[in-house]
Design a protein around this motif. Structure first.
Motif, PDB file in Angstrom:
ATOM      1  N   ILE A 151       0.840  -1.201   0.000  1.00 61.32           N
ATOM      2  CA  ILE A 151       0.000   0.000   0.000  1.00 61.32           C
ATOM      3  C   ILE A 151       0.875   1.251   0.000  1.00 61.32           C
ATOM      4  N   ALA A 152       1.884   1.249   0.869  1.00 61.75           N
ATOM      5  CA  ALA A 152       2.793   2.394   0.937  1.00 61.75           C
ATOM      6  C   ALA A 152       3.507   2.596  -0.391  1.00 61.75           C
ATOM      7  N   GLY A 153       3.932   1.495  -1.005  1.00 64.93           N
ATOM      8  CA  GLY A 153       4.655   1.583  -2.264  1.00 64.93           C
ATOM      9  C   GLY A 153       3.833   2.205  -3.372  1.00 64.93           C
ATOM     10  N   TYR A 154       2.613   1.701  -3.575  1.00 69.48           N
ATOM     11  CA  TYR A 154       1.842   2.261  -4.684  1.00 69.48           C
ATOM     12  C   TYR A 154       1.314   3.654  -4.365  1.00 69.48           C
ATOM     13  N   THR A 155       1.159   3.996  -3.087  1.00 66.81           N
ATOM     14  CA  THR A 155       0.758   5.360  -2.738  1.00 66.81           C
ATOM     15  C   THR A 155       1.833   6.356  -3.143  1.00 66.81           C
ATOM     16  N   LEU A 156       3.086   6.036  -2.849  1.00 66.05           N
ATOM     17  CA  LEU A 156       4.190   6.919  -3.224  1.00 66.05           C
ATOM     18  C   LEU A 156       4.349   7.006  -4.742  1.00 66.05           C
ATOM     19  N   VAL A 157       4.207   5.883  -5.429  1.00 58.67           N
ATOM     20  CA  VAL A 157       4.316   5.887  -6.893  1.00 58.67           C
ATOM     21  C   VAL A 157       3.186   6.704  -7.514  1.00 58.67           C
ATOM     22  N   ASP A 158       1.965   6.494  -7.042  1.00 61.31           N
ATOM     23  CA  ASP A 158       0.820   7.198  -7.607  1.00 61.31           C
ATOM     24  C   ASP A 158       0.896   8.698  -7.383  1.00 61.31           C
ATOM     25  N   ASP A 159       1.487   9.116  -6.265  1.00 61.18           N
ATOM     26  CA  ASP A 159       1.627  10.538  -5.991  1.00 61.18           C
ATOM     27  C   ASP A 159       2.412  11.232  -7.100  1.00 61.18           C
ATOM     28  N   HIS A 160       3.384  10.518  -7.677  1.00 64.50           N
ATOM     29  CA  HIS A 160       4.169  11.075  -8.794  1.00 64.50           C
ATOM     30  C   HIS A 160       3.481  10.816 -10.132  1.00 64.50           C
TER      31      HIS A 160
END
Length: 269
Positions: A151-160
């Motif tokens: 969850i943390a990983g895709y949240t950070l990726v999606d933010d960009h």
């Protein structure tokens, strides 16, 4: 955070808790997950086509996020086949903002305030209350924590990634990346058995929850969005206690509340 972003995050949290409850209650969590992914893509493809705005620069983020989502859904379905909603959900959702914070500090050089440090400790304490001291299998806890890391990983990726695409089109591509291999592994026979109205509804709610969250990410930073989404932890725990078929220990509800307090401290710190 603006009122619009707050409304999007809280709406996403409520819908997210509901589709997780439907998935956790399914007889075949992997088959149901495959149906949900395909249903979400099919239901929202027309909307994505009408609002399409995806730059080529978004593609690397789509592929990275889609891969993380694929792992996330596989781990989540496995976790729900082994443990119940009120165990898996608070641990997975509560640990995600902690990972976001750690990555932000280590990779992006963000400083940590006293409130944020206290929030990490509160999340850890809440997770222990949810698990129950001396109870449960450590492998189930590890599985739920891995879900949180995804969850943390895709949240950070999606933010960009959302800097280069509109939310609905972006999410559609992300879910296609996840849905195709997942459905191929599960197979058509299992998907036909799992294709109930509840599974189709969960698929629509899953997509809707993420659209709301991605919309919030367009209006606010990743850390507060990730943190405020964790109000879904309390929503799920209370809902299971009120209408669930199994008794939810009071310590587990208390632990879910402590987790939310912790992530709020991380966000506000």
């Amino acid at each position: 955070m603006s009122v619009a972003a707050l409304a999007l995050v809280l709406g996403s949290a409520a819908v997210h808790a509901l589709w997780n409850a439907l998935l956790a209650d399914a007889d075949d969590t992997h088959g149901t997950t495959a149906v949900m992914l395909v249903a979400g893509v099919v239901l929202f493809a027309p909307v994505a086509a009408l609002t399409w705005d995806v730059d080529g620069a978004a593609i690397p983020y789509v592929l990275a996020s889609g891969t993380l989502e694929l792992v996330y859904f596989g781990l989540l379905a496995t976790a729900y086949s082994r443990a119940d909603l009120t165990f898996v959900y608070p641990v997975a959702r509560g640990s995600a903002p902690v990972v976001v914070l750690v990555v932000s500090v280590v990779a992006l050089g963000v400083s940590v305030s006293g409130w944020q440090a206290a929030g990490v400790l509160a999340v850890a304490a809440g997770v222990m209350l949810v698990r129950g001291l001396g109870r449960g299998r450590g492998s189930d806890l590890a599985l739920a924590l891995c879900v949180g890391a995804c969850i943390a990983g895709y949240t950070l990726v999606d933010d960009h990634g959302l800097r280069h695409a509109a939310p609905i089109g972006y999410l559609l591509l992300v879910l296609i990346v996840a849905a195709v291999p997942y459905a191929a592994v599960v197979g058509p026979a299992a998907m036909r058995r799992a294709a109930t109205p509840r599974a189709l509804l969960a698929g629509g709610m899953m997509f809707g929850a993420y659209v709301l969250a991605l919309g919030a990410l367009e209006l606010a930073e990743a850390a507060p969005v990730a943190a405020l989404r964790e109000t879904s932890v309390v929503m799920a725990a209370v809902g299971a206690a009120v209408v669930g078929r199994a008794r939810v220990p009071a310590t587990r509800i208390a632990g879910a509340c402590v987790v939310v307090v912790g992530v709020a401290a991380i966000a506000l710190g």
